[in-house]
Structures are given as structure tokens and as C-alpha cells.
Design a protein around this motif. Sequence first.
Motif, PDB file in Angstrom:
ATOM      1  N   TYR A  13       0.783  -1.250  -0.089  1.00 19.46           N
ATOM      2  CA  TYR A  13      -0.088   0.009  -0.101  1.00 19.46           C
ATOM      3  C   TYR A  13       0.850   1.203   0.003  1.00 19.46           C
ATOM      4  N   MET A  15       1.294   4.885   1.158  1.00 23.01           N
ATOM      5  CA  MET A  15       0.342   5.854   1.833  1.00 23.01           C
ATOM      6  C   MET A  15       1.384   6.942   1.663  1.00 23.01           C
ATOM      7  N   ALA A  22       2.020  -5.120   2.955  1.00 25.36           N
ATOM      8  CA  ALA A  22       0.989  -5.861   3.920  1.00 25.36           C
ATOM      9  C   ALA A  22       1.302  -7.259   3.561  1.00 25.36           C
ATOM     10  N   GLY A  43      -2.943  -6.312  11.852  1.00 26.53           N
ATOM     11  CA  GLY A  43      -1.798  -5.760  11.177  1.00 26.53           C
ATOM     12  C   GLY A  43      -1.150  -6.926  10.287  1.00 26.53           C
ATOM     13  N   SER A  44      -1.395  -8.142  10.431  1.00 25.38           N
ATOM     14  CA  SER A  44      -0.653  -9.332   9.890  1.00 25.38           C
ATOM     15  C   SER A  44      -1.146  -9.408   8.684  1.00 25.38           C
ATOM     16  N   GLY A  45      -2.071  -8.872   8.214  1.00 22.93           N
ATOM     17  CA  GLY A  45      -2.382  -9.164   6.510  1.00 22.93           C
ATOM     18  C   GLY A  45      -3.614  -9.843   6.258  1.00 22.93           C
ATOM     19  N   LYS A  46      -4.230 -10.200   7.306  1.00 23.62           N
ATOM     20  CA  LYS A  46      -5.492 -10.932   7.275  1.00 23.62           C
ATOM     21  C   LYS A  46      -6.505 -10.509   6.105  1.00 23.62           C
ATOM     22  N   THR A  47      -6.834  -9.187   6.446  1.00 25.91           N
ATOM     23  CA  THR A  47      -7.938  -8.591   5.602  1.00 25.91           C
ATOM     24  C   THR A  47      -7.459  -8.469   4.372  1.00 25.91           C
ATOM     25  N   THR A  48      -6.104  -8.118   3.937  1.00 27.92           N
ATOM     26  CA  THR A  48      -5.516  -7.896   2.700  1.00 27.92           C
ATOM     27  C   THR A  48      -5.650  -9.151   1.867  1.00 27.92           C
TER      28      THR A  48
END
Length: 232
Positions: A13, A15, A22, A43-48
Amino acid sequence: MSLIKLNNITKTYQMGEVEVNALKGVDLELKKGSFISFVGPSGSGKTTLLNLIGCLDKPTTGEVFINDVKINRLDRKQAAKFRGENIGFIFQNFNLMPVLTVYENVEYPLIMVQNVPLDERKKRILELLKKVGMIDQKDKYPNQISGGQKQRVAVARALVSNPKLVLADEPTANLDHESAFKVMGIMHQMKNEFGTTFIFSTHDMKIVGEAEIVYTLEDGIITGKKIQEGEN
Ligand SMILES: Nc1ncnc2c1ncn2[C@@H]1O[C@H](COP(=O)(O)OP(=O)(O)O)[C@@H](O)[C@H]1O
Ligand SMILES: [Mg+2]
């Protein structure tokens, strides 16, 4: 046959001046009809990772295949069509429409993407509401039911268009323990009945008991894979 295949995925990402890495090289192959968990701290990247599998976003590098379709090549319109036909979503905040009843919320995806005859549609919705234990509440509005009940409605909604895959990003994060386990149990039961592949993320180790395969994420990398016995 593998339902999902990720080849050396990275996601960065931007910013402003700062780059956030990510995902830093994820390889993954998931079979059809499995019940899978991504576990890792915030913050570990699950959603990404879920967003890439769900065609909601594209990787910076690498390839994503679902059912042998290379989904990172699809344009926005094609991706939306692919999602509608193949993927159901369950959200942390339930995302039910407040002005629609329980029944109408489950019906909603069918109106948007498919031309299913009315009789068939009704039968499917009622069957799903029964399976998730919400048939008696079908005429209620979301603000008249509990969080656990909302998520059970969301499970029915995710399944109504018969997707091959359901993605659930922290589906139990806003639920008490009893409701969380109930929702997990229902998801697992639906997987067994319909052969739908479920992937859910959580940062709560207590919730992963239902999963058949648990992948651990740390800082954008898959650091562990655990196959749990006695499930299925
Ligand atoms: N849209 C975005 N823009 C910039 N950074 C992001 C964005 N989404 C996520 N991140 C960053 O990427 C990393 C992974 O985030 P995320 O996938 O949300 O992890 P998780 O779901 O495990 O909490 C975090 O450092 C987060 O701050
Ligand atoms: Mg997340």
C-alpha cells in the motif's frame, strides 16, 4: 482440484511517501470444500489476503487463481460479476440493511445478480433461514435481533446464491463467546451440507477450533499451517 491458488503474492500500500508491505510473498493452495482459518494479530495481513481472494483488490505482484480463473486479470466489471456468481461475504459488522427484514436481507443478493424464479427464490431463502435457526424471526428488522442472530442471517445471505466460496473477515469479533461458537458451528454445518469452502479470519485462537486447516499469519507472511484432527 484446487479451488484457490496464490502464487507469490505481494501487496504494497502506498501511503503518501510511505510504502506499507502488507503481504510479502504468500503462496497458498486450497482445496474445494474445506473449512479454513487465517489467524494472526492485528496488522498481520488477514484482511488484505481475504480482499485479494475475494476479488475486491489486486495484488501488487503475483497471481490469484480461483477455479482456474486468473482473477487478478479481471477488470472491475468482470470482477464484480465473478464475485456475484462465486463468492459470498460475511463481515465483522454484519452489514445487514436496516430497512429490510431478515427475509429481505437474505433475498437481497438474488435480486442484485441473478434471475432466479420467485418460487425457487422463496424456497431457497426459507430453507436457509431454517438451517441457521432464524425462520421464526424472518419478519423482524435487524435492530430487533441480537448480534449472534444478525450474523446467522448474514451466513444465510452469504449462501443464498450458492457460492463456491464464502469469505468471512473476523465474523465473530463483535460477538460474545456463546454466539461466536454458535455462528462457527453453523458455518461448519453449512460447509458439510453444501460443500462450500469457508475461509474465516480471526485474531482469537479460541475460535479456530472449528477450522480444518489453520494458517498463521505474521507480518505479511504465512508462518504456519496446522491441520486439525477430528473435524469434517
Ligand atoms: N488501505 C490501506 N492503506 C495503507 N495501509 C494499509 C491499508 N490496509 C491495510 N494496511 C496496512 O497493511 C497491513 C496489514 O493490514 P490488514 O490486512 O488490515 O491486517 P489484519 O486484517 O491482519 O489486521 C497493516 O500494516 C495495515 O496498517
Ligand atoms: Mg483485518
